[in-house]
Enzyme design. Structure first.
Site, PDB file in Angstrom:
ATOM      1  N   LYS A  91     -10.505 -14.033   2.695  1.00 22.97           N
ATOM      2  CA  LYS A  91      -9.707 -13.121   3.322  1.00 22.97           C
ATOM      3  C   LYS A  91     -10.465 -12.511   4.693  1.00 22.97           C
ATOM      4  O   LYS A  91     -11.386 -12.116   4.442  1.00 22.97           O
ATOM      5  CB  LYS A  91      -9.372 -11.833   2.293  1.00 22.97           C
ATOM      6  CG  LYS A  91      -8.785 -10.580   2.928  1.00 22.97           C
ATOM      7  CD  LYS A  91      -8.792  -9.453   2.277  1.00 22.97           C
ATOM      8  CE  LYS A  91      -8.375  -8.214   3.015  1.00 22.97           C
ATOM      9  NZ  LYS A  91      -8.272  -7.105   2.206  1.00 22.97           N
TER      10      LYS A  91
ATOM     11  N   ARG B 284       0.855  -0.987  -0.094  1.00 22.22           N
ATOM     12  CA  ARG B 284      -0.124  -0.039  -0.112  1.00 22.22           C
ATOM     13  C   ARG B 284       0.748   1.311   0.002  1.00 22.22           C
ATOM     14  O   ARG B 284       1.745   1.353   0.831  1.00 22.22           O
ATOM     15  CB  ARG B 284      -0.970   0.119   1.170  1.00 22.22           C
ATOM     16  CG  ARG B 284      -1.970   1.006   1.038  1.00 22.22           C
ATOM     17  CD  ARG B 284      -2.897   0.950   2.403  1.00 22.22           C
ATOM     18  NE  ARG B 284      -3.367  -0.295   2.329  1.00 22.22           N
ATOM     19  CZ  ARG B 284      -4.835  -0.726   1.700  1.00 22.22           C
ATOM     20  NH1 ARG B 284      -5.067   0.216   0.826  1.00 22.22           N
ATOM     21  NH2 ARG B 284      -5.017  -1.988   1.946  1.00 22.22           N
TER      22      ARG B 284
ATOM     23  N   GLY C 214       1.179  -6.260   5.267  1.00 26.76           N
ATOM     24  CA  GLY C 214       1.330  -4.782   4.807  1.00 26.76           C
ATOM     25  C   GLY C 214       2.266  -3.942   5.503  1.00 26.76           C
ATOM     26  O   GLY C 214       3.484  -3.827   5.023  1.00 26.76           O
TER      27      GLY C 214
ATOM     28  N   GLU D 177       0.194  -7.758  -3.801  1.00 25.44           N
ATOM     29  CA  GLU D 177      -0.955  -7.184  -4.113  1.00 25.44           C
ATOM     30  C   GLU D 177      -0.523  -5.711  -4.038  1.00 25.44           C
ATOM     31  O   GLU D 177       0.123  -5.346  -3.054  1.00 25.44           O
ATOM     32  CB  GLU D 177      -1.680  -7.529  -3.051  1.00 25.44           C
ATOM     33  CG  GLU D 177      -3.008  -6.676  -2.773  1.00 25.44           C
ATOM     34  CD  GLU D 177      -3.662  -6.672  -1.645  1.00 25.44           C
ATOM     35  OE1 GLU D 177      -4.431  -5.868  -0.998  1.00 25.44           O
ATOM     36  OE2 GLU D 177      -3.702  -7.800  -0.988  1.00 25.44           O
TER      37      GLU D 177
ATOM     38  N   GLY E  42      -3.731  -6.280  10.768  1.00 23.75           N
ATOM     39  CA  GLY E  42      -3.379  -6.087  11.984  1.00 23.75           C
ATOM     40  C   GLY E  42      -2.438  -7.401  12.531  1.00 23.75           C
ATOM     41  O   GLY E  42      -2.221  -7.625  13.757  1.00 23.75           O
TER      42      GLY E  42
ATOM     43  N   THR F  91      -8.041  -3.474  -2.254  1.00 23.33           N
ATOM     44  CA  THR F  91      -8.858  -2.655  -2.251  1.00 23.33           C
ATOM     45  C   THR F  91      -9.742  -2.398  -3.406  1.00 23.33           C
ATOM     46  O   THR F  91     -10.146  -1.175  -3.991  1.00 23.33           O
ATOM     47  CB  THR F  91      -8.154  -1.261  -1.761  1.00 23.33           C
ATOM     48  OG1 THR F  91      -7.445  -1.493  -0.886  1.00 23.33           O
ATOM     49  CG2 THR F  91      -9.364  -0.388  -1.132  1.00 23.33           C
TER      50      THR F  91
END
Length: 214
Positions: A128, A16, A177, A39, A157, A68
Site C-alpha cells: 500500500k 472509515r 475512502g 476495509e 488523497g 489502521t
C-alpha cells in the site's frame, strides 16, 4: 486471494467511521457496484462488530477486513472477528508476520523502497503506497522497476482523476475512502459514488490494456 480480487475490481473501499448499523446496507451497495475488497479502519465505531457482520454476510463474495492495524493484538482481534485482510498505515514487520501466520492477507503501508522490501521479506502479499499524495506516478514507475511483481495500491488523497496516471505508471489499484463514504452517507449515495468509481477505473484501464496488447 488479493490478486484475484484486484483483477475483478482494482478498488478497495475504505469505510472509515462506519457503524455496525450501516455496514450491511453500505457494503451491499458496494458489492452490487462491483467492489470485492472492503476495509473497516479500526478507529471506526465498534469496528470489530462491523467486521464480524461483514464476514458473516459477505465473506464468500468479497475480501473483507480491517484498516489502521498497528499492532499484533489487533491482528488477532480482526482474525477472531472473521476478517481476512489486514491493512496498515505503516510497515510493521511483526504485524505482517502475525498476519501471514494466521493466513490473512497483509497489505502494509510503505513510502520508500526500504519499507517495501522489508514488508515483502516479512511476507506481505502487496504494498500500500501511503500516503499517495507524497508518491508521484514517476516514483511508482521507478519502484515498479525494482520491486517483484506484487500488487501495488496507491492510497491516500487519490481520486478518480488520478487513476489513469497511476495505472500507467504501474499501480495495480487504489484505496478509496472519503470520496466513496463519509459518516452519514446513505447506502444510495455510496452506491452512486461506487458505480462512478468503478466506471472511472474501467475507463482508465482501457488505454493501459490497449498499450500492453500493442
Amino acid at each position: 486471494m488479493l490478486q484475484t480480487n484486484l483483477e475483478r475490481c482494482p478498488l478497495v473501499a475504505i469505510l472509515r467511521g462506519i457503524t455496525p448499523d450501516e455496514i450491511i446496507a453500505v457494503s451491499q451497495a458496494l458489492i452490487d457496484s462491483g467492489f470485492t475488497i472492503i476495509e473497516v479502519p479500526l478507529n471506526s465505531p465498534r469496528a470489530l462488530d462491523s467486521i464480524r457482520l461483514l464476514s458473516q454476510h459477505f465473506g464468500d463474495r468479497a475480501l473483507v477486513g480491517a484498516g489502521t492495524v498497528t499492532d499484533v493484538a489487533q491482528v488477532d482481534a480482526v482474525a477472531s472477528a472473521g476478517g481476512r485482510l489486514i491493512v496498515s498505515p505503516n510497515c510493521d514487520t511483526e504485524v505482517i508476520r502475525r498476519s501471514v501466520a494466521l493466513d490473512l492477507v497483509s497489505l502494509p503501508g510503505c513510502c520508500t523502497p526500504t519499507e517495501a522490501f522489508a514488508a515483502l521479506a516479512a511476507g506481505a502479499q502487496g504494498i500500500k503506497l501511503f500516503p499517495a499524495t507524497m508518491i508521484s506516478p514517476a516514483t511508482v514507475s521507478a519502484l515498479r522497476t525494482v520491486l517483484p511483481p506484487v500488487p501495488i495500491l496507491a492510497v491516500g488523497g487519490i481520486d478518480t482523476a488520478d487513476f489513469a496516471r497511476y495505472l500507467a505508471a504501474g499501480a495495480d489499484g487504489f484505496g478509496t475512502g472519503g470520496s466513496l463514504y463519509r459518516p452519514g452517507c446513505s447506502a444510495d449515495e455510496v452506491r452512486a459514488r461506487a458505480e462512478a468509481s468503478v466506471q472511472a477505473v474501467a475507463q482508465a484501464l482501457a488505454p493501459v490494456e490497449t498499450k500492453i496488447c500493442e
